[in-house]
Design an enzyme around this catalytic site. Sequence first.
Site, PDB file in Angstrom:
ATOM      1  N   VAL A 192     -11.766  15.178 -24.073  1.00 14.07           N
ATOM      2  CA  VAL A 192     -11.359  15.507 -25.222  1.00 14.07           C
ATOM      3  C   VAL A 192     -10.545  14.156 -25.801  1.00 14.07           C
ATOM      4  O   VAL A 192      -9.926  14.306 -25.469  1.00 14.07           O
ATOM      5  CB  VAL A 192     -10.204  16.819 -24.901  1.00 14.07           C
ATOM      6  CG1 VAL A 192     -10.534  17.699 -26.725  1.00 14.07           C
ATOM      7  CG2 VAL A 192     -10.691  18.079 -24.590  1.00 14.07           C
ATOM      8  N   LYS A 210     -14.704  17.198 -28.262  1.00 16.29           N
ATOM      9  CA  LYS A 210     -14.809  17.096 -27.354  1.00 16.29           C
ATOM     10  C   LYS A 210     -16.371  16.851 -27.003  1.00 16.29           C
ATOM     11  O   LYS A 210     -17.400  17.706 -27.324  1.00 16.29           O
ATOM     12  CB  LYS A 210     -14.979  19.382 -26.470  1.00 16.29           C
ATOM     13  CG  LYS A 210     -14.777  19.131 -25.155  1.00 16.29           C
ATOM     14  CD  LYS A 210     -14.460  20.323 -25.053  1.00 16.29           C
ATOM     15  CE  LYS A 210     -14.494  20.222 -23.366  1.00 16.29           C
ATOM     16  NZ  LYS A 210     -15.118  21.812 -22.806  1.00 16.29           N
ATOM     17  N   ASP A 226     -14.394  32.415 -16.736  1.00 10.89           N
ATOM     18  CA  ASP A 226     -13.048  31.272 -16.129  1.00 10.89           C
ATOM     19  C   ASP A 226     -11.604  31.174 -17.069  1.00 10.89           C
ATOM     20  O   ASP A 226     -10.631  30.370 -17.258  1.00 10.89           O
ATOM     21  CB  ASP A 226     -13.587  29.530 -16.574  1.00 10.89           C
ATOM     22  CG  ASP A 226     -12.803  28.862 -15.590  1.00 10.89           C
ATOM     23  OD1 ASP A 226     -12.313  28.973 -14.566  1.00 10.89           O
ATOM     24  OD2 ASP A 226     -12.801  27.528 -15.635  1.00 10.89           O
TER      25      ASP A 226
END
Lengths: 475, 198
Positions: free
Chosen positions: A119, A134, A228
């Site tokens: 990133v 990213k 996540d």
Amino acid sequence: MTVKTNLDPCEEERIRRFIDGTISEAETTKLETHLEHCDRCGQLLTERSAEVSFWSITKQILCSSARLSVVDQDTVTAIGFEQAIRDVPLLPTDDPMMLGRFGGYEICCVIGHGGMGVVLKGWDRSLDRFVAVKVLSPTYAHQSAARRRFDREAKAAAAVVHENVVAIHGVDTCNGLPYLVMPYVKGESLQRRIERQAPLTIESMLEISLQIARGLQAAHEQGLVHRDIKPANILLPQSVSRVLITDFGLARAADDANLTASGVIAGTPAYMSPEQARGDNVDSRTDLFSLGSVMYAMACGHPPFRSESSYGVLRRITDERHRPLTQVQPGLPRWFESIVDRLLEKNPTDRFGSAAALASHLENCLAHVRQPQSTSLPKLGRSARAKFQRFLLATAFVVVGTAVAFVYWQSAETVAIHQPAEDLLADEPLLPVEPPATAETPVPAMESEESELEWGRDLERLESMLDKLNKEFEE
Amino acid sequence: MSVPDTRPSLLLRIRDSADREAWEEFEGMYRQVIHRMAIARGMQVADADDLTQQVLWSVSQAIDRFEPDDTRAKFRTWLRTIARRAIVNAMTRSPQDLAEGGTDMMIALHEQPARELDTKQLELDYRHEVFLVAAAKLQREFHPTTWQAFWETVVLDKSIDDVATKLGCSRGSIYTSRCRVIQRLKQEVLKLDDGGVA
């Protein structure tokens, strides 16, 4: 294995114990003192610790490797990271403050590296703002599975437009490296905040959880599961009290044929749901479990399931109940604990029905915390399974009740029929109408006593039946 | 950038705790060995990562077919055999085959490799890398002096006396040091390869 005929067996016993690993430190010193002068014992020790062929293979192989240190796993990882940055082909820039240019952005620094990429912090000249770029790591850019996942991440995240989800400005490819552009968020992650301040105040916990729930609601409504959710993926911008969910790195449409089948771990063990840990199919309710773990961590500083190894964590997530929050943090209100408990239910159907349902509940709780006088605490409804259980129980009551009533009715009838005959035998023929009436009064009394006993047994049977049903239902 | 972990459900599938421990110990080393072999054979880092993951995956899938036995050491031995076969097969196949991965790789696990010569060389390379990875691990595990006692007397073939003087320790401790290292090295190597002794 060794020929020792011509060897002086002076220290054979100590050597044996040295090899077995049963020798004491003092004895080892004695052995070493002896070896100072006795080459024969030195030879014996050498031969006993490994076969001659193993010594020579070792020598041969290790001798040929000059670059042994490269093997070091940490070094390999570190090299991988540096290489990743080096391999991101930055074009030269005129700005001395910048590292270079990538995809039309002036890159000023590397913010970090996530699961699959680097990133970078970049400057968007045309729009006069900082962005986070990213870039899929070159290591993965040539890997079709990784590339597909990255594409999916980008598309999935870009489809969700919500104030609690980090926006995606764009997706593109530069020199064969796919990348996506997001707003640059100055602030800290919830992970950092927890490390710094846990336990958080009840108000900020509710505020943060509510915003995560709303962001999830938006994603879930698009058919996307984050998969996540963890404190590191929750950003808390410095300037506003807004919470942003980031890194839809593993997000995928719930009905998508997924990549996890290729054996890639999805999600961070500590915040994983039981169904994820088992490798089962997951739906949006997996995020609710993870959010429950995040709330738990905010309240006490650590996730609900901890262990030395990731296996241990997984095992606990699937098999054990978490330690009640109020035991870890005695001052915590019960109602907060019960929200977390509900989210951490092993069975997805026992959690909140949806992120939306959770959000509205949290909203009411927050209103209560802010204005306890004018707003009452919302009631936490029963879970779907509890409702089902109640339904079963109620049904069972009705069935048993009907059965008892039937039995009673039947026996009453029997009494009514038999009574006259008995009366005849009892030499009281003059009261043919009375007996059923007198009989009727005591019989119900007996019957009810009896039925209470019956009830007890029935209840026991019912309970075991319910247990069985519950198990089946869980399965 | 490390290669992603094998999936957690695998760990849950291996019920026996000793076997699980064996797998965890095995997996860390095996991952490095495959990667190094791939790099040594001229693969790009990305391709090596790909290959590593595929081989690990195929081995982990094969675990489902492992039938537990009364003999305890069996899982480790079985794993060792499967592991070597998997990597040799993976490397004797063309990149196109590899790209498909999955089922093909699993079938490949049980096929006899085609080219005998290649196989021989690959097995030697494999052993080579296993030793190196194990040695690197132990180098971090032992005290530097202990490691040096081993390295100088065994690998560099210096005399015990010289090394004792250089390191400023007794001859006796040079003996015990290098024996400790070689014993551990053997343990580590045997997790992945028979070390040429079996």
